[in-house]
Design a protein around this motif. Structure first.
Motif, PDB file in Angstrom:
ATOM      1  N   UNK A  26      41.756  33.788  33.442  1.00  0.00           N
ATOM      2  CA  UNK A  26      41.043  34.077  34.689  1.00  0.00           C
ATOM      3  C   UNK A  26      41.864  35.014  35.565  1.00  0.00           C
ATOM      4  N   UNK A  27      43.161  34.803  35.624  1.00  0.00           N
ATOM      5  CA  UNK A  27      44.040  35.717  36.389  1.00  0.00           C
ATOM      6  C   UNK A  27      43.882  37.144  35.916  1.00  0.00           C
ATOM      7  N   UNK A  71      39.562  27.249  39.656  1.00  0.00           N
ATOM      8  CA  UNK A  71      40.190  28.216  40.545  1.00  0.00           C
ATOM      9  C   UNK A  71      39.829  27.879  41.977  1.00  0.00           C
ATOM     10  N   UNK A  72      40.662  28.340  42.907  1.00  0.00           N
ATOM     11  CA  UNK A  72      40.390  28.207  44.326  1.00  0.00           C
ATOM     12  C   UNK A  72      40.406  29.572  44.977  1.00  0.00           C
ATOM     13  N   UNK A  75      41.980  38.075  50.742  1.00  0.00           N
ATOM     14  CA  UNK A  75      41.659  36.833  50.065  1.00  0.00           C
ATOM     15  C   UNK A  75      42.627  36.597  48.930  1.00  0.00           C
ATOM     16  N   UNK A  76      42.567  35.394  48.350  1.00  0.00           N
ATOM     17  CA  UNK A  76      43.469  35.043  47.253  1.00  0.00           C
ATOM     18  C   UNK A  76      42.774  34.074  46.314  1.00  0.00           C
ATOM     19  N   UNK A  77      42.992  34.271  45.028  1.00  0.00           N
ATOM     20  CA  UNK A  77      42.568  33.320  44.005  1.00  0.00           C
ATOM     21  C   UNK A  77      43.799  32.587  43.495  1.00  0.00           C
ATOM     22  N   UNK A  78      43.699  31.256  43.410  1.00  0.00           N
ATOM     23  CA  UNK A  78      44.707  30.450  42.726  1.00  0.00           C
ATOM     24  C   UNK A  78      44.093  29.881  41.463  1.00  0.00           C
TER      25      UNK A  78
END
Length: 366
Positions: free
Chosen positions: A194-195, A168-169, A185-188
């Motif tokens: 994980x999402x 993840x980023x 913020x954001x998670x990719x």
């Protein structure tokens, strides 16, 4: 930078949000997540209240409690703080002098039998060309690679976007970033598991938005609809912003190349930085404070926002994690300054910076 069109679009979105009364976890959050994922070639995105929250949530999903997490010493406080807040122990590692990032060698030196994760930071927006080797090393050890991509909106290596090389980023939308939502913020990630976990953690650990049923030790890490609208509008300008920043960087590269002992950033083959920061290393022995003061007093050019003037193992709050000497981190943090770069910078402004840096360099290092 928000131009008239941006301001109008944000105002229209705010009016819509206030009219509907849907102020959190609504359609604008979903639009922002979808747009950011698409822009970076990722399958899933989860919006959160800050980049720090995004990184902490990723660390919680891989469960670093009571275990070690490798973190570079050249990064912002929040990278290691997220590890501590997630229950882990940061193991501070040295960096490569050219990329200011972890390398396979520095990670190997920092791994322990109880390493739970490795956090790679893309300093100044540069994705190290060793990112694939780092991922391979982590895969061989069964350790997740996590990207702190707070600086790296739109940066790529080999045509692949920052935030998509590891499990993840985590991105930040603090007001200084290349694109911003005000705060956020954001998670990719490519992982639907994980999402889903991240969505639970960001909403007080609830199993469902409308239920008083808590299944994780989450917190109030939601992004408001107002922030999501600002972020969605600003993201539309990302490619334009990157071209402006890269043009400024090329101007700096050309003009400053001949200054003896002054090291400008090198963009390795295959890398495409967003130049969130243009990091310059001053010649050894030059007084950084005097250099900055002369640029400001004599030319009206302020060099600010070092990345970073004090490595993490010298930060008082992380004294208990100071396990080894990290000479490269010590050196680059002692000598680096950041030249001004912004998303509507003109050639005349860049030339003014070049004039100041060149003149002060000749005076102090010539």
């Amino acid at each position: 930078m928000f131009d008239e069109t941006d301001r109008t679009a944000v105002a229209d979105a705010v009016r819509e949000i206030l009219t509907t009364g849907a102020l959190t976890l609504g359609p604008w959050t979903e639009r922002f997540e979808q747009a950011f994922a698409t822009e970076h070639g990722a399958s899933h995105a989860v919006a959160l209240a800050s980049g720090t929250a995004a990184l902490e949530v990723v660390l919680r999903t891989v469960d670093v409690r009571g275990r070690d997490v490798v973190v570079p010493a050249v990064t912002f406080y929040a990278t290691a703080a997220a590890v501590v807040h997630a229950g882990g122990r940061p193991v501070l590692a040295d960096v490569d002098p050219d990329t200011l990032a972890l390398s396979p060698a520095t990670v190997e030196a920092a791994l322990t039998p109880d390493t739970a994760a490795v956090v790679l930071v893309h300093i100044g927006g540069l994705v190290t060309p060793e990112v694939d080797a780092l991922r391979a090393l982590c895969d061989r050890r069964g350790i997740p690679l996590i990207e702190d991509a707070a600086h790296a909106h739109g940066s790529t290596f080999g045509g692949r976007a920052a935030g998509t090389f590891g499990l993840a980023g985590a991105f930040s939308f603090y007001p200084t970033k290349v694109t911003t939502s005000g705060e956020g913020g954001m998670i990719l990630t490519e992982s639907p598991e994980l999402r889903d976990e991240a969505r639970i953690y960001r909403d007080q650990g609830k199993g469902a938005f409308t239920a008083n049923h808590h299944v994780r030790h989450g917190a109030s890490w939601r992004m408001s609809e107002l922030n999501a609208a600002v972020g969605t509008v600003h993201l539309r300008r990302l490619k334009e912003f990157l071209e402006t920043r890269r043009a400024v960087a090329r101007r700096y590269d050309t003009a400053l190349a001949g200054l003896d002992g002054l090291r400008t950033p090198v963009e390795p083959a295959g890398c495409r930085s967003n130049y969130y920061k243009y990091v310059v290393l001053l010649p050894a022995g030059v007084d950084r404070a005097a250099f900055k003061r002369a640029c400001a007093d004599d030319f009206g050019v302020r060099l600010s926002g070092e990345v970073y003037d004090l490595p993490l193992h010298r930060q008082p709050v992380f004294a208990e994690y100071r396990d080894a000497e990290l000479p490269v981190s010590e050196d680059v943090c002692a000598r680096q300054v950041c030249l001004p770069v912004h998303s509507d910078m003109t050639g005349d402004e860049a030339d003014r910076v070049i004039e100041a840096v060149s003149a002060v360099h000749h005076r102090l290092a010539g």
